[in-house]
Scaffold this active site. Structure first.
Site, short mmCIF file in Angstrom:
data_model
loop_
_atom_site.label_atom_id
_atom_site.label_comp_id
_atom_site.label_asym_id
_atom_site.label_seq_id
_atom_site.Cartn_x
_atom_site.Cartn_y
_atom_site.Cartn_z
N HIS A 63 4.18 -2.08 12.00
CA HIS A 63 3.39 -3.07 11.26
C HIS A 63 3.76 -4.45 11.79
O HIS A 63 4.77 -4.63 12.47
CB HIS A 63 3.70 -2.98 9.77
CG HIS A 63 3.14 -1.75 9.12
ND1 HIS A 63 2.83 -1.71 7.79
CD2 HIS A 63 2.84 -0.52 9.61
CE1 HIS A 63 2.37 -0.52 7.47
NE2 HIS A 63 2.37 0.23 8.57
N GLU A 65 4.91 -7.12 10.30
CA GLU A 65 6.17 -7.64 9.81
C GLU A 65 7.37 -6.95 10.47
O GLU A 65 8.35 -7.60 10.81
CB GLU A 65 6.25 -7.47 8.28
CG GLU A 65 5.21 -8.26 7.52
CD GLU A 65 3.89 -7.53 7.32
OE1 GLU A 65 3.10 -7.96 6.47
OE2 GLU A 65 3.62 -6.51 8.03
N SER A 88 -1.11 -9.90 2.74
CA SER A 88 -0.07 -9.49 1.79
C SER A 88 0.65 -8.25 2.31
O SER A 88 0.01 -7.28 2.73
CB SER A 88 -0.72 -9.19 0.44
OG SER A 88 0.24 -8.76 -0.50
N CYS A 90 2.39 -4.75 2.77
CA CYS A 90 2.32 -3.45 2.12
C CYS A 90 3.70 -3.13 1.52
O CYS A 90 4.66 -3.89 1.68
CB CYS A 90 1.89 -2.38 3.14
SG CYS A 90 3.17 -2.06 4.40
N CYS A 93 6.51 -2.95 4.19
CA CYS A 93 6.98 -4.26 4.66
C CYS A 93 7.61 -5.07 3.54
O CYS A 93 8.54 -5.85 3.78
CB CYS A 93 5.82 -5.01 5.33
SG CYS A 93 5.26 -4.14 6.82
N ASP A 153 -4.65 2.78 8.24
CA ASP A 153 -3.54 1.85 8.32
C ASP A 153 -2.96 1.54 6.95
O ASP A 153 -1.76 1.48 6.77
CB ASP A 153 -3.96 0.54 8.99
CG ASP A 153 -2.77 -0.38 9.21
OD1 ASP A 153 -1.89 -0.02 10.00
OD2 ASP A 153 -2.70 -1.44 8.57
#
Length: 156
Positions: A63, A65, A88, A90, A93, A153
């Site tokens: 991801h 992040e 934002s 998930c 993360c 995703d």
């Protein structure tokens, strides 16, 4: 986790978001999901930047992040760090932010997806949602054009 530092200014948060947004555009140009992130020190020093590369690398764990976090390298502590992301975070993360005690999260937009940032805020993480129109348009355009990839995703 209680944040006793002075709050980040909106201007600094917007400047930081530029790096994450550029990463999101890079991810899109590579054929991936346009989510970007960057890890900064609170003073504005860039530590690492990355983007969602789960399509490009065939790896569900990459991801934006986590990519930025990995590229920042090892640190002794993270309370003076800011995770900046175009969307934002998930739960995966958000867990990364919690696990490493990252002190602040700047979010480009939370309209396309509302992740775990409320939980992080409840835990004392400084959360700034910028409601950036460019981030929203980028993600909305992508999700409209590629709903199957987006649903994969985001875990739907």
């Amino acid at each position: 986790m209680t944040n006793l530092r002075p709050p980040l200014s909106r201007d600094l948060a917007l400047t930081m978001l530029e790096t994450a947004y550029a990463e999101a555009q890079l991810g899109l140009s590579e054929g991936g999901i346009p989510i970007g992130a960057a890890l900064f020190h609170r003073d504005g020093t860039l530590l690492g930047a990355g983007h969602n590369r789960r399509v490009q690398e065939d790896d569900a764990s990459v991801h934006a992040e986590t990519d930025a976090f990995r590229k920042a390298g090892r640190r002794r502590d993270y309370p003076d760090c800011v995770m900046v992301t175009t969307l934002s975070p998930c739960w995966y993360c958000s867990g990364l932010v919690r696990q490493f005690n990252i002190g602040a999260v700047v979010i480009g937009e939370a309209t396309t997806f509302h992740g775990g940032h409320d939980w992080l805020q409840e835990l004392g993480v400084e959360v700034i949602v910028l409601d950036d129109p460019a981030c929203t348009e980028l993600l909305q355009t992508f999700t409209d054009a590629h709903p199957e990839l987006w649903n994969e995703d985001i875990g739907l």
